[in-house]
Design a protein around this motif. Structure first.
Motif, PDB file in Angstrom:
ATOM      1  N   UNK A  42      29.110  49.375  46.121  1.00  0.00           N
ATOM      2  CA  UNK A  42      30.206  50.131  45.531  1.00  0.00           C
ATOM      3  C   UNK A  42      30.638  51.215  46.508  1.00  0.00           C
ATOM      4  N   UNK A  43      31.616  52.019  46.136  1.00  0.00           N
ATOM      5  CA  UNK A  43      32.086  53.074  47.037  1.00  0.00           C
ATOM      6  C   UNK A  43      31.001  54.101  47.322  1.00  0.00           C
ATOM      7  N   UNK A  44      30.193  54.427  46.314  1.00  0.00           N
ATOM      8  CA  UNK A  44      29.223  55.513  46.472  1.00  0.00           C
ATOM      9  C   UNK A  44      27.807  55.113  46.061  1.00  0.00           C
ATOM     10  N   UNK A  45      27.538  53.818  46.010  1.00  0.00           N
ATOM     11  CA  UNK A  45      26.233  53.373  45.532  1.00  0.00           C
ATOM     12  C   UNK A  45      26.005  51.927  45.962  1.00  0.00           C
ATOM     13  N   UNK A  46      24.755  51.588  46.173  1.00  0.00           N
ATOM     14  CA  UNK A  46      24.355  50.204  46.399  1.00  0.00           C
ATOM     15  C   UNK A  46      23.345  49.836  45.312  1.00  0.00           C
ATOM     16  N   UNK A  47      23.687  48.802  44.542  1.00  0.00           N
ATOM     17  CA  UNK A  47      22.854  48.381  43.409  1.00  0.00           C
ATOM     18  C   UNK A  47      22.057  47.156  43.814  1.00  0.00           C
ATOM     19  N   UNK A  48      20.775  47.148  43.487  1.00  0.00           N
ATOM     20  CA  UNK A  48      19.914  46.003  43.771  1.00  0.00           C
ATOM     21  C   UNK A  48      19.958  45.067  42.571  1.00  0.00           C
ATOM     22  N   UNK A  49      20.402  43.843  42.813  1.00  0.00           N
ATOM     23  CA  UNK A  49      20.580  42.881  41.726  1.00  0.00           C
ATOM     24  C   UNK A  49      19.696  41.666  41.944  1.00  0.00           C
ATOM     25  N   UNK A  50      19.149  41.176  40.846  1.00  0.00           N
ATOM     26  CA  UNK A  50      18.420  39.909  40.896  1.00  0.00           C
ATOM     27  C   UNK A  50      19.389  38.739  40.959  1.00  0.00           C
ATOM     28  N   UNK A  51      20.433  38.795  40.127  1.00  0.00           N
ATOM     29  CA  UNK A  51      21.478  37.774  40.112  1.00  0.00           C
ATOM     30  C   UNK A  51      22.823  38.468  39.929  1.00  0.00           C
ATOM     31  N   UNK A  52      23.886  37.832  40.428  1.00  0.00           N
ATOM     32  CA  UNK A  52      25.231  38.385  40.321  1.00  0.00           C
ATOM     33  C   UNK A  52      26.164  37.301  39.807  1.00  0.00           C
ATOM     34  N   UNK A  53      26.979  37.648  38.832  1.00  0.00           N
ATOM     35  CA  UNK A  53      28.050  36.784  38.337  1.00  0.00           C
ATOM     36  C   UNK A  53      29.366  37.392  38.790  1.00  0.00           C
ATOM     37  N   UNK A  54      30.168  36.624  39.527  1.00  0.00           N
ATOM     38  CA  UNK A  54      31.469  37.103  39.992  1.00  0.00           C
ATOM     39  C   UNK A  54      32.547  36.464  39.126  1.00  0.00           C
ATOM     40  N   UNK A  55      33.224  37.277  38.343  1.00  0.00           N
ATOM     41  CA  UNK A  55      34.346  36.843  37.506  1.00  0.00           C
ATOM     42  C   UNK A  55      35.482  37.824  37.722  1.00  0.00           C
ATOM     43  N   UNK A  56      35.890  37.933  38.972  1.00  0.00           N
ATOM     44  CA  UNK A  56      36.763  39.019  39.404  1.00  0.00           C
ATOM     45  C   UNK A  56      38.221  38.635  39.515  1.00  0.00           C
ATOM     46  N   UNK A  57      38.606  37.433  39.044  1.00  0.00           N
ATOM     47  CA  UNK A  57      40.007  37.052  39.053  1.00  0.00           C
ATOM     48  C   UNK A  57      40.607  37.129  40.442  1.00  0.00           C
ATOM     49  N   UNK A  58      41.712  37.861  40.569  1.00  0.00           N
ATOM     50  CA  UNK A  58      42.413  37.961  41.847  1.00  0.00           C
ATOM     51  C   UNK A  58      41.568  38.623  42.930  1.00  0.00           C
ATOM     52  N   UNK A  59      40.521  39.345  42.546  1.00  0.00           N
ATOM     53  CA  UNK A  59      39.653  39.998  43.524  1.00  0.00           C
ATOM     54  C   UNK A  59      38.472  39.161  43.957  1.00  0.00           C
ATOM     55  N   UNK A  60      38.425  37.886  43.543  1.00  0.00           N
ATOM     56  CA  UNK A  60      37.266  37.040  43.832  1.00  0.00           C
ATOM     57  C   UNK A  60      36.990  36.931  45.324  1.00  0.00           C
ATOM     58  N   UNK A  61      38.007  36.615  46.109  1.00  0.00           N
ATOM     59  CA  UNK A  61      37.781  36.432  47.546  1.00  0.00           C
ATOM     60  C   UNK A  61      37.352  37.725  48.227  1.00  0.00           C
ATOM     61  N   UNK A  62      37.855  38.848  47.757  1.00  0.00           N
ATOM     62  CA  UNK A  62      37.451  40.129  48.330  1.00  0.00           C
ATOM     63  C   UNK A  62      35.961  40.374  48.096  1.00  0.00           C
ATOM     64  N   UNK A  63      35.508  40.077  46.874  1.00  0.00           N
ATOM     65  CA  UNK A  63      34.099  40.307  46.545  1.00  0.00           C
ATOM     66  C   UNK A  63      33.195  39.353  47.323  1.00  0.00           C
ATOM     67  N   UNK A  64      33.654  38.122  47.522  1.00  0.00           N
ATOM     68  CA  UNK A  64      32.830  37.096  48.171  1.00  0.00           C
ATOM     69  C   UNK A  64      33.028  37.036  49.681  1.00  0.00           C
TER      70      UNK A  64
END
Length: 368
Positions: free
Chosen positions: A190-212
């Motif tokens: 994120x802008x001000x944080x890094x989160x440690x995740x076991x699993x991630x679900x990406x359902x970001x619509x138009x932002x999908x490619x940016x996230x991936x």
């Protein structure tokens, strides 16, 4: 394949809280409780889009038809546990008024293969059953009684409330800038944080490619823009859900009509380029009682794969990240796709037939 031991201090993160993301949030929170974290880049429910969506039982593709029954059952389950009414079954017409009627034949063939009841009607049969229509006599139609309307805004809010009830944390204004897989977890930046995740679900619509970005080749996604115009018809009884179906009309333009449900207006979905004159000409000619003072026109945006088919899969080589992107009639399947994404995030697999929705399918590669 990367195998990650389960750790109680890692979160299960959902990126995006639109239709698919909100559904994934609920179904994931049911499984992992307070370990579910949902990150929405904007304000929840703040897109201002029209909430009416067509819910179709008769699908035009076998892969969708194979999931339609369970999609309906999933909506009923959400209604049961929430006490909310999300779906109104009105029956549905698909009307074609010119040219080869391949779409009706294809949809009828798919319905036959999946034991879905339907009727093929000529213009006289349509006008006899629904005198609200004015037809030239050359039209043909397919009717399916279980078609209806789902209120997308209410459905999203219900999924979010249920997710919170199961302990999920939901953050607004939290854009995800990157995902960084490591040996033991996935870093969600994120802008001000890094989160440690076991699993991630990406359902970001138009932002999908940016996230991936950097994890997979860009997906061929397009943004479809439709407008929905509301009319304060005085003919409420004639256009009530009990007397008038959802309809799709294929002709010079393709439009979608909705009976009076929720708001006390009829609604016409149309291409964004269709001007007010053409809308009024169409309705005056074919559904005159539908008209009334024009209340508002809202824009509906949908990000869809270029091959017009859903994406529901884990990333090749990185099964800790799953991706969901809806396609045509996607909201019919929104809660079920969210449920499948939650399964992928918790078990790594789904018992449902989702092979056609793979990220590496040839049709999607060709579209790219």
């Amino acid at each position: 394949m990367i195998t990650v031991p389960r750790s109680p201090d890692l979160r299960h993160v959902v990126v995006g809280c639109g239709g698919l993301g909100a559904a994934a949030a609920y179904w994931l929170a049911r499984a992992v409780g307070g370990r579910a974290l949902v990150l929405e880049r904007d304000t929840l429910g703040g897109d201002g889009q029209d909430p009416a969506r067509v819910l179709r039982y008769a699908q035009h593709r076998d892969a969708d038809a194979a999931l339609a029954r369970e999609a309906y059952a999933t909506w009923r389950d959400v209604e049961r546990v929430s006490g909310q009414t999300l779906v109104t079954e009105t029956g549905g017409l698909i009307i074609e008024d010119a040219g080869p009627r391949r779409s009706l034949g294809e949809r009828a063939a798919v319905a036959d293969r999946h034991d879905v009841d339907f009727e093929l009607l000529d213009a006289r049969a349509v006008a006899r059953r629904w005198p609200q229509f004015r037809l030239a006599g050359t039209e043909e139609a397919l009717y399916q009684r279980r078609t209806g309307v789902v209120d997308a805004a209410r459905a999203d809010a219900t999924h979010v409330a249920l997710a919170r009830g199961h302990g999920a944390e939901i953050r607004e204004h939290s854009p995800v800038r990157a995902l960084r897989p490591t040996a033991g977890h996935v870093e969600v930046v994120l802008d001000d944080e890094v989160i440690r995740a076991e699993r991630v679900v990406v359902a970001a619509g138009a932002g999908t490619n940016e996230v991936l970005d950097g994890l997979v080749d860009p997906l061929p996604l397009t943004v479809r823009r439709e407008q929905v115009t509301s009319f304060a018809t005085p003919n409420l009884l004639d256009f009530s859900p009990a007397r008038f179906p959802v309809f799709t009309w294929h002709g010079t333009d393709t439009v979608h009509g909705f009976p009076v449900d929720g708001e006390v207006v009829t609604k016409l979905g149309h291409e964004a380029a269709t001007d007010a004159r053409r809308r009024h000409e169409f309705l005056s000619a074919h559904v005159p009682g539908f008209l009334g003072p024009e209340r508002h026109t809202r824009t509906r945006l949908a990000t869809v794969p270029a091959d017009q088919h859903h994406v529901v899969d884990t990333l090749p080589g990185e099964p800790r990240v799953s991706v969901g992107v809806g396609a045509r009639d996607a909201f019919t399947f929104a809660s079920l796709i969210g449920r499948i994404l939650a399964e992928l995030a918790t078990t790594g697999a789904s018992r449902r037939p989702i092979g056609s929705f793979a990220l590496d399918r040839p049709a999607l590669a060709a579209a790219a």
